[in-house]
Scaffold this active site. Structure first.
Site, mmCIF file in Angstrom:
data_model
loop_
_atom_site.group_PDB
_atom_site.id
_atom_site.type_symbol
_atom_site.label_atom_id
_atom_site.label_comp_id
_atom_site.label_asym_id
_atom_site.label_seq_id
_atom_site.Cartn_x
_atom_site.Cartn_y
_atom_site.Cartn_z
ATOM 1 N N GLU A 44 -5.275 -2.305 -1.694
ATOM 2 C CA GLU A 44 -6.008 -2.058 -0.453
ATOM 3 C C GLU A 44 -7.309 -1.305 -0.735
ATOM 4 O OE1 GLU A 44 -3.713 0.345 2.236
ATOM 5 O OE2 GLU A 44 -5.109 0.069 3.917
ATOM 6 N N LYS A 124 -6.487 -5.739 8.658
ATOM 7 C CA LYS A 124 -5.259 -4.952 8.852
ATOM 8 C C LYS A 124 -4.983 -4.742 10.337
ATOM 9 C CE LYS A 124 -3.347 -0.571 7.019
ATOM 10 N NZ LYS A 124 -3.712 0.587 6.149
ATOM 11 N N CYS A 160 -0.607 -3.147 3.650
ATOM 12 C CA CYS A 160 0.136 -1.873 3.694
ATOM 13 C C CYS A 160 0.925 -1.619 4.981
ATOM 14 C CB CYS A 160 -0.838 -0.727 3.411
ATOM 15 S SG CYS A 160 -0.023 0.721 2.676
#
Lengths: 553, 553
Positions: A44, A124, A160
């Site tokens: 990330e 994200k 994540c």
């Protein structure tokens, strides 16, 4: 039959160093290509390092990342690497309306680079805004699943937190017939978190009927340590490959289909003490190195805290980079000096002596003080000496306070608290002893000299600021203290709940009042590696002006 | 015809002091009743103080607030005040599912108390999660408009940020035929924000065809100052009543209908410098008082920063509560001593001298240092002396650094930076001079002695750590420096944008590198009152390990 060779590139970026990070990524793509990979997955925000905090709200910074990503794509193509699929994490300015949160102006992206350009991008969705994270402050959430095809397989992207929370684009993976989900992570170390993480990854695989390639960052960034430990599970949730922990790695796997994947399995089953030690070493090393320090200086009192910090520093930077200073006073015991010398000789570090007696006498006679004020002067003379040596010789000053001491304010601000980094800031006193014993046992099991003097471990702890002083003159036994602090700080329990667990009312009131009163000192403390679920700093945000414990709430 | 007498209770709560805050609220309800009011409106989270940060995520704390609110309602009824409608801000545990944010467990509420119980409750919808605020971290948003009737009028509730952002329950006020909207606020002072706030209130009134009663908190809480300035506008957006600024107040208005309202109008049209001064005084006073300090100690260098801090402290706490210390060295100029004496005599504060020469000679001979290390030793001896006096006499130590100095790291950590509170932390150097001149002019206009020596304002600033040193040896002129810093920090512009504004490349690179390198020092700095749109601290969150300026991003 399809078959893809995929490389998980577990790298250690530096926050803000866009060109340096992308240079490192370029080398890893070359390495992956040399290993026959067709697809490379980074962690990330690898292009900027992570977390970048409010740099994400600085338009010129984010724009320069976007430009750098375009150049990176062209550079890959120019160098004959354009045929690879490279999945890379970076921020970019958000497009369109931002109703929810007008402060956030960028997104946390995973971009797929192929043939010299970005062919797919995922933003994200789940933005962690708890613990140390402020992503809802800084990012606009994405809403849609992104998939792409390579080598006959269908890939999906996730980042994540997306796999830590329910719902969102990740929940549509199975319905989209995805073979392999690529998860880019900046997931920091926390004691005991590793198993939770592995369970989540296996759950995702089973629930969404997808293989999962989980690439984590590695390295220290301020108070966080990313532990690497990247891994691959097949669609049954079985772990089929695993990277190294606490160091950079390139993990190559062959994917026949989502149920047939093969790769290297690093053996990594550290004990809890070992993983904590390794995290502390990496956190200290990277703070020093990334901030251009080649060496550290610290006071050696002969006690356990400074001994453990010195041993960590040697493991992090090597013995020649560690400079210890004895600063005895009239109240220093014989063993405080001999234990410090013993430590230095075991570790092979530099040691010198800078007695504080004459300076203390001078201040005492000029200011005419006694009691706490005089005790603090001793600690502050020591702080002054350490900082003078740091300034003159360009060492990073380490402050050796442990979490228990920071909790109750059992330290002198601008005295023993001086320093740029606090290696054991998040390590409670009882754990400091455990770590010391573990490190000695490790050395002994390898037929090496145990680094920490037994006497530093076994003697009663003392600040030695007045004759015959020991910590337990003013504090309860450390096992009791640490348990009360664990309830109050880590578990956020209230006074009545702690009393109900079996402690005396006046003891609990005294301890929680000490904790709240020390908030102003903690606010001025050095950063240090987070290893617990509730570290001091941005993990636990409480006001300084706060009467809640005084009012028994 | 309906008619309601309504009181806006502008009070100064202390964070965490639930019982103390509710006692103060009880007294205000009595006062309001004595003034004939039927309805009393308090500020946001008045029961707990504001902001409570992670106390909102502590179940036992929030539960004790809920219990205290129930008791408060009963206490009002028992004391013959049950017939009033009392609108009060407090947190409560959220009910039901919390999909978005599992960390947040409570809501930020406005409850209407009547006849001994809560008859209506509204939960804040728009949760600020930018600048100094982390409400999305700590609270679950409410989704529905709450209205209630009293005295023949229909009232709606809203909380602070709800009127700063579009959409949400507030957008349904007009459709619900509301007469008066009661807005509970914890809106901190920021230079120039007042007019924006007034425009927003007027806009809300016009757009939603409602009168608006805007009650703000007042007082300092750590780095924030709530400036009060509560006000009432009728449904045409015309201001019809206004409370005092920077002090507690009870503003009573008579509401015939949403277009006919009458009340007291406090004249309050301070200049920008006056409002900043008042904010700094209140912030300093409340930090000291709420943390149980009766006095402050600070070093007096003869310079402008310490002079302004001393004058602020006198305005905040009175001259007898201010203790100045001269700490001359061999490099101290004659005027550094005479200007400090002149300041003390103008202010009437306590002053003493603690020369640092002998201590400095001792350290220099023992440690054998020169250059920066030796300069820092002088500052650290001064820090040690101030803290010793603070410890011995129980004063709050003030650190006198200004924002410009903190920006570029032009200070000695653990030296001149020591202290629990930094009164001018968010005041840039050029503004420090303006404030000094303004304060002197104010005194002269009132035929009082001007507090700040003219020589402290007019002489070239110097740290006096080596012979003949002045700030401009190592820094550009302050008007240039402050402009570059304003672009880099406040406006978050990038290096290239600042260069494009007309500054030399090497100057810009030098300054922004200084700013980024000083982040570790700022992280260990004392808190101080926020007056700008971008204060250091939780307003501006950047990593310490950060190569972005070094890499020219």
């Amino acid at each position: 039959m399809s078959a893809v060779r995929l490389a998980l590139a577990q790298t250690n970026p530096v926050v803000g160093d866009i060109s340096g990070n992308l240079d490192a990524c370029f080398l890893e793509v070359k390495n992956a290509e040399a290993a026959g990979a067709q697809l490379v997955v980074f962690g990330e925000m690898v292009a900027t390092g992570y977390p970048i905090e409010d740099l994400a709200s600085k338009p010129s910074f984010v724009a320069s990342v976007e430009e750098a990503i375009s150049e990176f794509a062209k550079r890959l193509e120019t160098n004959g690497l354009g045929h690879l699929f490279v999945v890379i994490g970076h921020p970019a300015l958000a497009q369109g309306e931002r109703e929810l949160n007008f402060w956030a102006l960028s997104q946390n992206l995973a971009s797929v680079i192929h043939d010299g350009r970005v062919i797919a991008t995922y933003a994200k969705h789940h933005l962690p805004n708890y613990s140390v994270f402020d992503e809802y402050r800084n990012f606009v959430p994405g809403e849609t699943l992104t998939t792409f095809e390579a080598g006959g397989l269908k890939f999906a992207l996730a980042i994540c937190e997306d796999i830590w929370q329910a719902g969102g684009p990740v929940s549509e993976i199975a319905a989209n017939g995805v073979d392999v989900t690529l998860v880019l992570n900046g997931s920091p170390f926390e004691t005991g978190k590793r198993n939770t993480r592995i369970e989540l990854i296996a759950d995702l695989a089973k629930k969404q009927r997808t293989a999962v390639c989980y690439t984590n960052l590695v390295g220290g960034q301020d108070d966080l340590v990313f532990d690497g430990d990247s891994l691959v599970v097949d669609a049954t949730g079985t772990q089929v490959a695993r990277a190294k922990r606490f160091e950079s790695d390139l993990l190559v796997v062959d994917i026949e289909n989502k149920n047939e994947i093969s790769g290297r399995q690093e053996q990594s089953s550290e004990s809890e003490l070992e993983e904590i030690w390794n995290a502390l070493v990496l956190g200290l090393r990277d703070y020093a190195v990334k901030n251009s320090f080649r060496s550290v200086v610290l006071g050696l009192s002969g006690g356990i805290d400074s001994a453990v910090c010195a041993a960590l520093a040697v493991d992090a930077l090597g013995k020649d980079a560690v400079f210890g200073v004895k600063m005895p006073s009239a109240y220093s015991s014989e063993h405080s000096i001999s234990d410090a010398d013993d430590l230095a000789s075991r570790l092979g570090i530099n040691i010198r002596s800078a007695p504080i007696e004459s300076a203390f006498d001078l201040f005492e006679s000029e200011l005419g003080l006694d009691g706490l004020a005089a005790e603090n002067i001793q600690a502050r003379i020591r702080g002054l000496i350490l900082m003078a040596i740091s300034n003159a010789e360009n060492h990073l000053t380490l402050t050796t306070g442990n979490k228990t001491e920071l909790s109750v304010g059992y330290s002198t601000i601008y005295g023993d608290s001086v320093g740029g980094f606090a290696p054991i800031k998040d390590v409670k006193k009882t754990l400091v002893w455990e770590l010391a014993r573990w490190r000695n046992e490790k050395a002994e099991s390898q037929s090496q000299v145990s680094p920490i003097p037994e006497n530093s471990i076994s003697k009663p702890p003392s600040a030695e600021l007045r004759p015959g002083q020991v910590d337990q003159d003013s504090l309860p036994e450390y096992d009791i203290l640490d348990d009360i602090l664990d309830q109050y700080i880590q578990r956020m329990l209230g006074r009545d709940e702690i009393i109900a667990s079996g402690y005396a009312t006046d003891l609990v009131d005294r301890i929680i009042t000490l904790v709240d009163r020390a908030e102003w000192k903690r606010r001025q403390g050095a950063i240090g590696t987070k290893i617990s679920g509730m570290a001091f700093g941005r993990d636990r945000r409480l006001p300084i002006t706060n009467k809640s414990s005084a009012r028994r709430n």
